[in-house]
Design a protein around this motif. Structure first.
Motif, PDB file in Angstrom:
ATOM      1  N   PRO A 131      44.678   5.639 -56.608  1.00 27.54           N
ATOM      2  CA  PRO A 131      43.677   5.358 -57.654  1.00 27.54           C
ATOM      3  C   PRO A 131      42.511   6.338 -57.515  1.00 27.54           C
ATOM      4  N   GLU A 132      42.227   7.091 -58.576  1.00 21.42           N
ATOM      5  CA  GLU A 132      41.177   8.112 -58.458  1.00 21.42           C
ATOM      6  C   GLU A 132      39.807   7.470 -58.275  1.00 21.42           C
ATOM      7  N   ASN A 133      39.579   6.345 -58.941  1.00 18.53           N
ATOM      8  CA  ASN A 133      38.278   5.666 -58.836  1.00 18.53           C
ATOM      9  C   ASN A 133      38.374   4.142 -58.768  1.00 18.53           C
ATOM     10  N   ASP A 134      39.525   3.579 -59.090  1.00 17.11           N
ATOM     11  CA  ASP A 134      39.582   2.136 -59.348  1.00 17.11           C
ATOM     12  C   ASP A 134      39.626   1.238 -58.123  1.00 17.11           C
ATOM     13  N   MET A 135      39.725   1.818 -56.930  1.00 20.56           N
ATOM     14  CA  MET A 135      39.687   0.980 -55.729  1.00 20.56           C
ATOM     15  C   MET A 135      38.468   1.273 -54.885  1.00 20.56           C
ATOM     16  N   LYS A 136      37.533   2.005 -55.439  1.00 23.65           N
ATOM     17  CA  LYS A 136      36.342   2.339 -54.666  1.00 23.65           C
ATOM     18  C   LYS A 136      35.401   1.138 -54.664  1.00 23.65           C
ATOM     19  N   PRO A 137      34.580   1.011 -53.619  1.00 23.85           N
ATOM     20  CA  PRO A 137      33.685  -0.143 -53.552  1.00 23.85           C
ATOM     21  C   PRO A 137      32.809  -0.316 -54.802  1.00 23.85           C
TER      22      PRO A 137
ATOM     23  N   PHE B 219      43.788  15.252 -44.953  1.00 24.85           N
ATOM     24  CA  PHE B 219      42.976  16.446 -45.210  1.00 24.85           C
ATOM     25  C   PHE B 219      42.872  16.515 -46.729  1.00 24.85           C
ATOM     26  N   GLN B 220      41.676  16.349 -47.256  1.00 24.10           N
ATOM     27  CA  GLN B 220      41.574  16.286 -48.715  1.00 24.10           C
ATOM     28  C   GLN B 220      42.132  17.546 -49.378  1.00 24.10           C
ATOM     29  N   ALA B 221      41.828  18.706 -48.804  1.00 26.60           N
ATOM     30  CA  ALA B 221      42.396  19.964 -49.322  1.00 26.60           C
ATOM     31  C   ALA B 221      41.900  20.293 -50.733  1.00 26.60           C
TER      32      ALA B 221
ATOM     33  N   VAL C  39      48.199  15.610 -55.237  1.00 22.81           N
ATOM     34  CA  VAL C  39      47.268  16.434 -56.019  1.00 22.81           C
ATOM     35  C   VAL C  39      46.249  15.518 -56.698  1.00 22.81           C
ATOM     36  N   TRP C  40      45.011  16.058 -56.836  1.00 21.20           N
ATOM     37  CA  TRP C  40      43.918  15.195 -57.308  1.00 21.20           C
ATOM     38  C   TRP C  40      43.836  15.232 -58.842  1.00 21.20           C
ATOM     39  N   GLY C  41      44.916  14.785 -59.471  1.00 25.54           N
ATOM     40  CA  GLY C  41      44.979  14.728 -60.928  1.00 25.54           C
ATOM     41  C   GLY C  41      46.188  15.487 -61.443  1.00 25.54           C
TER      42      GLY C  41
ATOM     43  N   VAL D 258      38.293   4.956 -43.709  1.00 22.98           N
ATOM     44  CA  VAL D 258      36.995   5.644 -43.651  1.00 22.98           C
ATOM     45  C   VAL D 258      37.147   6.991 -44.347  1.00 22.98           C
ATOM     46  N   ASN D 259      36.226   7.257 -45.241  1.00 28.63           N
ATOM     47  CA  ASN D 259      36.266   8.498 -46.021  1.00 28.63           C
ATOM     48  C   ASN D 259      35.018   9.329 -45.738  1.00 28.63           C
ATOM     49  N   GLU D 260      35.210  10.598 -45.512  1.00 31.17           N
ATOM     50  CA  GLU D 260      34.106  11.577 -45.462  1.00 31.17           C
ATOM     51  C   GLU D 260      33.002  11.173 -44.480  1.00 31.17           C
ATOM     52  N   ALA D 261      33.373  10.929 -43.228  1.00 25.77           N
ATOM     53  CA  ALA D 261      32.397  10.486 -42.227  1.00 25.77           C
ATOM     54  C   ALA D 261      31.558  11.635 -41.688  1.00 25.77           C
TER      55      ALA D 261
ATOM     56  N   GLY E  59      45.627   3.395 -50.867  1.00 26.79           N
ATOM     57  CA  GLY E  59      44.391   2.702 -51.223  1.00 26.79           C
ATOM     58  C   GLY E  59      43.215   3.617 -50.909  1.00 26.79           C
ATOM     59  N   HIS E  60      42.274   3.708 -51.843  1.00 27.00           N
ATOM     60  CA  HIS E  60      41.189   4.684 -51.667  1.00 27.00           C
ATOM     61  C   HIS E  60      39.911   4.100 -52.259  1.00 27.00           C
ATOM     62  N   THR E  61      38.947   3.711 -51.488  1.00 27.95           N
ATOM     63  CA  THR E  61      38.763   3.826 -50.058  1.00 27.95           C
ATOM     64  C   THR E  61      37.826   2.705 -49.608  1.00 27.95           C
TER      65      THR E  61
ATOM     66  N   SER F  82      45.688  15.118 -48.921  1.00 26.10           N
ATOM     67  CA  SER F  82      45.542  13.881 -49.682  1.00 26.10           C
ATOM     68  C   SER F  82      44.889  14.025 -51.053  1.00 26.10           C
ATOM     69  N   GLU F  83      44.221  15.153 -51.329  1.00 23.39           N
ATOM     70  CA  GLU F  83      43.521  15.264 -52.628  1.00 23.39           C
ATOM     71  C   GLU F  83      43.558  16.712 -53.116  1.00 23.39           C
ATOM     72  N   VAL F  84      44.714  17.313 -53.099  1.00 23.93           N
ATOM     73  CA  VAL F  84      44.767  18.768 -53.274  1.00 23.93           C
ATOM     74  C   VAL F  84      44.344  19.225 -54.667  1.00 23.93           C
TER      75      VAL F  84
ATOM     76  N   SER G 292      40.696  17.065 -64.709  1.00 24.70           N
ATOM     77  CA  SER G 292      40.343  17.055 -63.297  1.00 24.70           C
ATOM     78  C   SER G 292      38.851  16.814 -63.101  1.00 24.70           C
ATOM     79  N   TRP G 293      38.475  16.266 -61.944  1.00 26.92           N
ATOM     80  CA  TRP G 293      37.049  16.084 -61.627  1.00 26.92           C
ATOM     81  C   TRP G 293      36.338  17.425 -61.538  1.00 26.92           C
ATOM     82  N   ARG G 294      37.093  18.515 -61.320  1.00 24.02           N
ATOM     83  CA  ARG G 294      36.479  19.836 -61.281  1.00 24.02           C
ATOM     84  C   ARG G 294      37.217  20.738 -62.266  1.00 24.02           C
TER      85      ARG G 294
ATOM     86  N   SER H  54      29.569   7.265 -50.305  1.00 23.76           N
ATOM     87  CA  SER H  54      29.408   7.529 -51.740  1.00 23.76           C
ATOM     88  C   SER H  54      30.138   6.450 -52.551  1.00 23.76           C
ATOM     89  N   GLN H  55      29.767   6.316 -53.816  1.00 20.06           N
ATOM     90  CA  GLN H  55      30.398   5.323 -54.694  1.00 20.06           C
ATOM     91  C   GLN H  55      30.536   3.967 -53.986  1.00 20.06           C
ATOM     92  N   ALA H  56      29.463   3.592 -53.278  1.00 17.48           N
ATOM     93  CA  ALA H  56      29.489   2.349 -52.495  1.00 17.48           C
ATOM     94  C   ALA H  56      29.069   1.150 -53.329  1.00 17.48           C
TER      95      ALA H  56
END
Ligand code: XIL
Length: 501
Positions: free
Chosen positions: A76-82, A254-256, A326-328, A155-158, A114-116, A287-289, A334-336, A121-123
């Motif tokens: 899920p690109e955004n739907d499982m974020k806190p 590794f987000q990549a 791949v991230w999309g 844990v993401n991006e610690a 599951g992410h994340t 995980s997010e190439v 894409s987010w970018r 961020s996005q807490a």
């Protein structure tokens, strides 16, 4: 075609044009003949054949047929974020989007990541929450989907930006306490949001009997080095975390997100870095190439398709690199989007394959090839007992024992490529515990150490010395610890000498 099996084998055994061979093999049920099995035509099938998943980040409004056709895993690109699903007390809300994605994945036979769970961020409503509240949320989220989630990013991006090798100094990491002030959070009495969140997640998975694996995920951790050959301190810090908390951590993402930021480029030592994490026993995922195709300011290599090929190959060459996501789907979604980093153009369900797509498919179809074997130790101390002849009955009296080895011994295993290598050194205590160690070895001339982890190094060429860092000096009798270093040149035939203190 009415040939006998024997005739068929004969026909196929002679050099026939490929088109004729295809005709023969489609007309009769020929067992696998010829040099290569037919290439798969989707990313998911080609990846599955090679023994890994190929996945995509997705949203509920973009569940077009291509998702299940091309991809074997969904994040899920955004739907499982806190900020989407957590209440301020760690409860769940608005899980509709996440449920849709999990259901879609299940009916298309896709794995879910599951992410994340714990992220600065996005807490949303969890921003600033205590560890106890985070633990409540971790329990609720894991229990909601159970084994339907194959991998959870706990844990993401610690870790901090700019290759400092430090934790972030913002919530939730501000809850960390370094009780003895030694600069890390790995000691008894320290509180560590990373460790404590993983302990909680592991507890929940075990209590529920789920098959879910627990991952730590970050970016700019892909290579052993960053631009200019500087050691990747962020990767080294992640490595230390995984090594220290290995009992709770099953996988590393590794987000990549490769781009031309000096710390985000594709380096030639990507595979070696994947390998050293794999050697800890965890699965590694890219995980997010996405790979920036900005060739006007291109520091990352020779064109997007080739860069994708290189990245996919690095994963394929390490057996425990078990997934690429791949991230999309397409650049425009894409987010970018300005970096045009994905495998398709187009949008809204109508997509066109890019050169990068064909490169990835082709590379996956080549399979893992000769997966770099975990090289057996190159040099070891002389065997303490002679090789045992299996036909010899066991002696009835105890053989003369070698005197107990106090102190320590060290062995080196190598992962080499043209012009470089990574050495993993295993330090083993003798029959008595040790509280510190030093390993000395002499490098061949022309060989230089460029990067060291889990040890303090002195010297970079000739005779070099590595001594323990504060958390791995104490080793119980007969137990081992490891450190590693990277170098340029060759490193065969190293003879490490270990001294204990
Ligand atoms: C991104 C999403 O793609 C965007 O839609 C959102 O606006 C911001 O987050 N690292 C991560 C992902 O772990 O969750 C991020 O996803 C991209 C970077």
């Amino acid at each position: 075609m009415n040939s006998s099996p024997r005739q068929r084998r004969k026909i196929i055994g002679t050099a026939l044009p490929a088109a004729v061979l295809m005709l023969v093999s489609s007309a009769v049920a020929v067992q696998s003949v010829g040099p290569a099995a037919a290439a798969e035509t989707t990313l998911r099938a080609a990846a599955a054949k090679a023994g890994l998943f190929f996945g995509v980040a997705a949203s509920p409004n973009r569940l077009y047929p291509i998702v299940g056709q091309e991809f074997g895993q969904l994040t899920p690109e955004n739907d499982m974020k806190p900020d989407r699903i957590a209440t301020s007390s760690g409860g769940l809300q608005n899980t509709g989007g996440a449920d849709t994605l999990v259901n879609h994945a299940q009916s298309n036979n896709m794995l879910v990541r599951g992410h994340t769970l714990v992220w600065h961020s996005q807490a949303g409503a969890l921003q600033g929450a205590s560890q106890a509240t985070l633990n409540t949320f971790i329990g609720n989220a894991i229990n909601r989907w159970g084994s339907r989630i194959a991998y959870w990013d706990v844990v993401n991006e610690a870790l901090e930006d700019n290759n400092t090798g430090r934790r972030r100094n913002q919530w939730p990491h501000t809850m960390n306490r370094d009780a003895n002030g030694d600069g890390d959070f790995f000691d008894a009495g320290d509180t560590d949001v990373i460790r404590d969140s993983f302990i909680r997640a592991k507890q929940v998975v075990q209590a529920g009997g789920y098959t879910t694996k627990l991952c730590i995920n970050d970016y700019d951790v892909e290579g052993l080095t960053v631009q200019g050959g500087t050691p990747n301190r962020k990767a080294n810090a992640l490595y230390d975390i995984v090594r220290n908390y290995r009992q709770y951590i099953d996988c590393v993402g590794f987000q990549a997100h490769f781009n031309d930021n000096p710390n985000s480029i594709i380096t030639d030592d990507l595979q070696a870095n994947i390998q050293r994490f794999a050697d800890l026993g965890v699965e590694v995922h890219l995980s997010e190439v996405d790979i920036d195709d900005d060739l006007s300011n291109n520091d990352i290599g020779a064109g997007q398709a080739e860069n994708y090929r290189k990245v996919v190959r690095a994963c394929l060459n390490v057996a425990k690199c078990t997934g690429i996501t791949v991230w999309g789907i397409s650049d425009s979604e894409s987010w970018r989007s300005s970096e045009r980093g994905l495998l398709f153009t187009g949008g809204n369900g109508s997509y066109q394959k890019k050169a990068a797509y064909h490169a990835v498919l082709d590379e996956l179809n080549k399979g893992r090839g000769s997966v770099t074997p975990t090289t057996p130790p190159v040099t070891t101390a002389p065997p303490t007992t002679p090789p045992v002849d299996p036909t010899t009955p066991p002696p009835t009296t105890a053989p003369p024992t070698t005197p107990p080895t106090t102190g320590c011994s060290a062995t080196v295993s190598l992962n080499s490529w043209t012009g470089g290598f990574v050495a993993t050194v295993r330090v083993t205590a003798g029959t008595a515990p040790i509280s510190g160690w030093t390993v000395r070895l002499t490098l061949p001339s022309g060989t230089t150490v460029t990067n060291t982890w889990s040890a303090n190094a002195s010297g970079t060429s000739g005779t070099v010395q590595f001594s323990n860092v504060n958390y791995n000096g104490a080793v119980s009798a007969g137990q081992s610890t490891e450190f590693g270093f990277q170098g340029t040149g060759t490193a065969t035939g190293l003879t490490p000498v270990c001294t204990a203190s």
